[in-house]
Design an enzyme around this catalytic site. Structure first.
Site, PDB file in Angstrom:
ATOM      1  CE  LYS A 246      -3.154   2.671   3.017  1.00  0.00           C
ATOM      2  NZ  LYS A 246      -4.002   2.692   4.243  1.00  0.00           N
ATOM      3  CG  ASP A 251      -5.265   7.975   4.924  1.00  0.00           C
ATOM      4  OD1 ASP A 251      -6.182   8.651   4.396  1.00  0.00           O
ATOM      5  OD2 ASP A 251      -5.469   6.951   5.615  1.00  0.00           O
ATOM      6  CE  LYS A 258      -6.207   8.729   8.470  1.00  0.00           C
ATOM      7  NZ  LYS A 258      -6.917   7.678   9.189  1.00  0.00           N
ATOM      8  CG  ASP A 269      -1.757   5.224   5.041  1.00  0.00           C
ATOM      9  OD1 ASP A 269      -1.608   4.137   5.630  1.00  0.00           O
ATOM     10  OD2 ASP A 269      -2.839   5.602   4.561  1.00  0.00           O
ATOM     11  CG  ASP A 328      -9.584   7.741   7.112  1.00  0.00           C
ATOM     12  OD1 ASP A 328      -8.547   7.656   6.435  1.00  0.00           O
ATOM     13  OD2 ASP A 328      -9.604   7.924   8.341  1.00  0.00           O
ATOM     14  CD  GLU A 330      -6.595   5.416   2.773  1.00  0.00           C
ATOM     15  OE1 GLU A 330      -7.539   5.523   3.577  1.00  0.00           O
ATOM     16  OE2 GLU A 330      -5.443   5.109   3.130  1.00  0.00           O
ATOM     17  NE  ARG A 332     -10.958  -0.901   4.091  1.00  0.00           N
ATOM     18  CZ  ARG A 332     -11.497  -1.102   5.293  1.00  0.00           C
ATOM     19  NH1 ARG A 332     -12.661  -1.706   5.396  1.00  0.00           N
ATOM     20  NH2 ARG A 332     -10.876  -0.707   6.384  1.00  0.00           N
TER      21      ARG A 332
HETATM   22  N1  BES Z   1      -4.043   4.489   7.076  1.00  0.00           N
HETATM   23  C1  BES Z   1      -5.172   4.259   7.898  1.00  0.00           C
HETATM   24  C2  BES Z   1      -4.908   3.231   8.993  1.00  0.00           C
HETATM   25  C3  BES Z   1      -4.074   3.712  10.139  1.00  0.00           C
HETATM   26  C4  BES Z   1      -4.627   4.492  11.134  1.00  0.00           C
HETATM   27  C5  BES Z   1      -2.772   3.330  10.229  1.00  0.00           C
HETATM   28  C6  BES Z   1      -3.850   4.898  12.195  1.00  0.00           C
HETATM   29  C7  BES Z   1      -1.992   3.726  11.305  1.00  0.00           C
HETATM   30  C8  BES Z   1      -2.519   4.507  12.281  1.00  0.00           C
HETATM   31  C9  BES Z   1      -6.336   3.741   7.063  1.00  0.00           C
HETATM   32  O1  BES Z   1      -6.412   4.236   5.767  1.00  0.00           O
HETATM   33  C10 BES Z   1      -7.584   4.176   7.759  1.00  0.00           C
HETATM   34  O2  BES Z   1      -7.802   5.343   7.842  1.00  0.00           O
HETATM   35  N2  BES Z   1      -8.342   3.222   8.260  1.00  0.00           N
HETATM   36  C11 BES Z   1      -9.511   3.515   8.987  1.00  0.00           C
HETATM   37  C12 BES Z   1     -10.563   2.546   8.545  1.00  0.00           C
HETATM   38  C13 BES Z   1     -11.948   2.897   8.996  1.00  0.00           C
HETATM   39  C14 BES Z   1     -12.424   4.159   8.323  1.00  0.00           C
HETATM   40  C15 BES Z   1     -12.863   1.751   8.685  1.00  0.00           C
HETATM   41  C16 BES Z   1      -9.203   3.373  10.464  1.00  0.00           C
HETATM   42  O3  BES Z   1      -8.414   2.494  10.829  1.00  0.00           O
HETATM   43  O4  BES Z   1      -9.708   4.171  11.251  1.00  0.00           O
HETATM   44 ZN    ZN Z   2      -4.632   4.807   4.921  1.00  0.00          ZN
HETATM   45 MN    MN Z   3      -7.422   6.104   5.712  1.00  0.00          MN
END
Ligand code: BES
Ligand code: ZN
Ligand code: MN
Length: 473
Positions: A246, A251, A258, A269, A328, A330, A332
């Site tokens: 990825k 992000d 966020k 990310d 967010d 994104e 996947r």
């Molecule tokens: N890049 C983030 C995951 C992440 C969050 C990695 C904090 C490291 C620290 C990912 O793209 C994301 O935002 N995931 C969301 C998914 C949710 C919206 C279902 C998450 O983990 O909050």
């Molecule tokens: Zn992300």
């Molecule tokens: Mn995200």
């Protein structure tokens, strides 16, 4: 820094410094050192060091005694000891160093050589600061005591460290420098350096292939998206191992923005991308008889008037439709198109690595990567590679019950599964695109970097992935 093996007594080494190990419950073999250990009340706690100057009977002017804790030399204490050694050697400006042979519980000599080269080289990693020149390495050569003259493991350890260093470097770079274009340029220069095959797809190419899920993430950003493929051919036309990383270079969350606190860390990310580029670097340096392809979907996720909005529906390259309930989620969305794309390589296995969910940090903290797979043998191989490289993964389930949480009234699936088991539902989403091959997913959101005062990329899971690839020869 160069590594070699040396078959001589520690007392006879005539370089700058000798490094020895000490247990809290056993006497040291050299009586002079044993006396000095007692004189200094050195307790041999794991990670502690004692610097001795001009020890009687030693040709080298300095000796570093490393505490290894109890009598059993554990792998974790070995790494701790080697890491602090690097700091001391730099402080006392040692150029040529000999390290005493040491048996580690549960591992063979080859393993300890590989780990020593990796850890010592990796400990010398320095964050590249914008506008600041890098320091020149102090340590020139490190010789490890051994009656064996096969230095192959040292080459491997050094290669893994150089892969980790690339991954850490890319991770630590800010997102205004490390853009999707920068990652593509990095892949192209690796291709040149190691004679690899490289292909970079542009937005128009991806659009023709129907990658509308991936493109729905990048469309709100001024940075053009890229899809990078890089192949190492070491075994004719055998099926390749394919690694997918990825590469979200920043992000922000997109329209599902966020919160501000800690948002800078979303420059990390793209650590999945960095780790597969790092693994490629390590493998290209080692040159094993195996075929390896890495694929990096890379984008920036930004809010904008033309960004995707919650509720938008897109069609992925596979033909399956997705309701983007949260912009967010994104990772996947870009991975699913990359996972469809890799079918063209006729892969032996596909392993993706991604900073995919915050939920994996809640589940496993910052020690193990999350592992999910549609093939238990593959999962077992990755767990084993993690244990031997001390870059561990812990498996989470992937039952159908979790997959049901992705139901949407408006498309084949939603891109989120609700509050529960966030890491598992994210993997269930990916599993819908990986039915045609053996696949595993590593969620590295907790392990790819550390926060706080020592903020920085870790280079994980380069050791795990490289070990896995080498184990397949
Ligand atoms: N890049 C983030 C995951 C992440 C969050 C990695 C904090 C490291 C620290 C990912 O793209 C994301 O935002 N995931 C969301 C998914 C949710 C919206 C279902 C998450 O983990 O909050
Ligand atoms: Zn992300
Ligand atoms: Mn995200």
């Amino acid at each position: 820094m160069e590594f070699s093996l040396i078959n001589t007594q520690i007392q006879n080494f005539d370089g700058d410094c000798v490094v020895v190990f000490s247990n809290s419950e056993a006497d040291f073999a050299d009586a002079n050192i044993q006396n000095l250990i007692e004189l200094n009340h050195f307790e041999s706690k794991a990670g502690s060091t004692l610097l001795l100057n001009l020890v009687d009977g030693f040709k080298a002017k300095q000796v570093i005694v490393l505490g290894m804790g109890d009598v059993a030399n554990t792998a974790k204490n070995y790494i701790k000891a080697l890491t602090v050694t690097s700091g001391v050697l730099n402080t006392i400006k040692s150029k040529s160093v000999m390290i005493e042979a040491l048996e580690i519980e549960g591992f063979d000599e080859k393993w300890s050589h590989r780990i020593a080269a990796r850890v010592l080289q990796n400990a010398n990693y320095e964050i590249e600061k914008v506008g600041v020149e890098q320091k020149i390495e102090v340590i020139e050569n490190i010789a490890i005591q051994s009656s064996n003259d096969n230095a192959h493991e040292l080459t491997q350890g050094h290669a893994i460290a150089s892969g980790m260093s690339l991954a850490r470097h890319l991770g630590d770079l800010p997102s205004n420098i490390c853009t999707p274009t920068f990652l593509a340029d990095t892949a192209q220069s690796l291709a040149k350096e190691f004679n690899l095959e490289c292909e970079v797809l542009e937005e128009a190419d991806m659009s023709k292939l129907g990658m509308d899920s991936l493109l729905s993430v990048s469309k709100g950003s001024i940075e053009p998206p890229k899809l990078i493929s890089l192949s190492y051919v070491g075994n004719g036309d055998a099926k390749p191992i394919v690694l997918v990383g990825k590469g979200v270079t920043f992000d922000s969350g997109g329209i599902s923005l966020k919160p501000g606190a800690g948002m800078d860390e979303m420059k990390y990310d793209m650590c999945g991308a960095a780790s597969v580029l790092g693994t490629m670097r390590a493998i290209a340096q080692i040159q094993p008889k195996i075929n390896l392809t890495i694929v990096v979907p890379t984008v920036e996720n930004m809010p904008a008037h033309n960004a995707s909005k919650p509720g938008d529906v897109v069609t992925s390259m596979s033909g399956q439709t997705i309701e983007i309930l949260n912009t967010d989620a994104e990772g996947r969305l870009i991975l699913c198109d990359a996972l469809t794309y890799v079918e063209k390589f006729n892969p032996k296995v596909v392993i993706d690595t991604a900073t995919l969910t915050g939920a994996v940090i809640v589940a496993l903290g910052k020690h193990h990567c999350g592992l999910m797979a549609n093939d238990q043998d593959l999962a077992d191989d990755l767990i084993a590679a993690g244990k031997s490289s001390l870059d561990t993964a812990w498996q989470l389930p992937l039952d159908d019950e979790y997959d049901e949480l992705l139901k949407s009234n408006f498309a084949d699936m939603g891109n989120i599964g609700g509050r529960e088991a966030g890491s598992v539902t994210a993997a269930c989403f990916l599993a819908r695109y990986t039915q045609n091959y053996r696949w595993a997913h590593l969620d590295i959101a907790g392990t790819a970097w550390v926060s706080g005062a020592k903020k920085g990329a870790t280079g994980r899971p380069v050791p795990l992935l490289t070990q896995y690839v080498l184990d397949q020869i």
